[in-house]
Write an enzyme that holds these catalytic residues in place. Structure first.
Site: not given
Ligand code: PHE
Length: 346
Positions: A156, A177, A203, A217, A260, A314
């Protein structure tokens, strides 16, 4: 004398009666009442009359003068009124004219897809919650198992806020995010949780056709006793079918996100070529649309949930990607450059 006055009177009134524009009336006024007008001359001529006659004739002539003046005023008034009536008549609403075109506003394509996506999750029992775009390092990274100096931060490109705390750190940023909302939501609430959290993310990136420094998002989170990968797959499969068509197929592959475990990315079979391979899917047949996974036990522990009791899934996805695919929009920058020629197409 009296006879002359009577003659003048009936002639003047007759003439006046037949006049019907303001110029003619003015000429009439000059002719009778003007400096050299008939009545004025007459009044001037009085001085040559013998004294005895002068009195009576003077009164009669003055009478005639004011009578004509009054007739004139009335005539002018009635003409003005007639003229006004005519104007009103002419300017009456013409119902046969084409109407004025009223520009009606419309929703931005991002707003539309955002509402559409939220509606699908709401129908499945999720609530919708929003959160801050200026975020703490803790929520955006640390609480999501991305500690300081961990290479995962490279995923990120971050815009940091120019703010230092007492320790000399810069802990404030524009969220990269919507995942920090997972933590914020779990801190406030206890399971069972089903929530989607849409919003802007930022970003630090050079923009091009597929990268913007701001985009949207939508984050999803479900935590409860007995939540499994099957729930994740079922929920996202249903989402894909509702948004992209009932005959969509989905594909899950392993992916890495620190918060995760296991982590996956989900792709749908290309709805343009039905998976055969085309320009939209880059000959892949599959289009990746989101990242997801089972909430990491350490994340649950951080918000004081017992991972032996509760589990959750998630997911997070970019929103602009969806209309880009659906409508064949080939440049994400079009969304936020405020060009009406683009926006009016939706
Ligand atoms: N937050 C992650 C991204 O921006 C996406 C994501 C969200 C992945 C939740 C797994 C669970 O790339």
């Amino acid at each position: 004398m009296t006879k002359t006055l009577e003659e003048i009177k009936s002639r003047a009134l007759d003439e006046l009666r037949n006049l019907n524009d303001l110029n003619e009336i003015e000429a009439w006024r000059v002719g009778y009442l003007g400096r050299k007008g008939t009545v004025t001359q007459l009044l001037r001529g009085l001085s040559s009359l013998p004294i005895e006659e002068r009195r009576e004739a003077g009164a009669a002539a003055n009478n005639l003068k004011s009578l004509l003046e009054q007739a004139l005023a009335e005539k002018q008034e009635s003409l003005r009124k007639a003229e006004l009536d005519k104007l009103v008549q002419q300017s009456r609403l013409d119902v046969t004219l084409p109407g004025h075109h009223v520009q009606v506003g419309r929703l931005h394509p991002t707003t539309k897809i955002l509402r559409e996506a939220c509606a699908v999750f709401v129908a499945m029992g999720f609530e919708v919650v929003e959160g801050p775009e200026v975020e703490w390092d803790y929520y955006n990274f640390e609480a999501l198992n991305i500690p300081r100096n961990h290479p995962a931060r490279d995923m990120w490109a971050t815009l940091w806020i120019d703010y230092q705390n007492e320790a000399g750190e810069r802990p404030m940023l524009l969220r990269t995010h919507t995942s920090p909302m997972q933590i914020r939501f779990m801190e406030k609430r206890q399971p069972p949780i089903r929530v989607v959290m849409p919003g802007k993310v930022y970003r630090h990136e050079a923009t091009d056709a597929t990268h913007e420094s701001m985009f949207y998002q939508i984050e999803g989170l479900a935590v409860d006793k007995g939540i499994s990968m099957a729930h994740l797959k079922g929920t996202l499969y249903e989402f894909a079918r509702r948004l992209f068509g009932r005959d969509r197929k989905v594909r899950f592959r392993c992916d890495y996100f620190p918060f995760v475990e296991p982590g996956v990315d989900m792709a749908i079979d290309c709805f343009i070529c039905q998976g055969k391979g085309c320009r939209v899917c880059g000959d892949e047949g599959w289009i990746e649309i989101l990242g997801a996974g089972m909430v990491h036990p350490d994340v649950l522990r951080r918000v004081n949930y017992d991972p032996d009791v509760y589990t959750g899934f998630a997911f997070g996805m970019g929103l602009e990607r969806i209309p880009m695919l659906k409508y064949g929009i080939d440049d994400i920058r079009l969304f936020y450059s405020n060009d009406l020629r683009f926006l009016e197409q939706f």
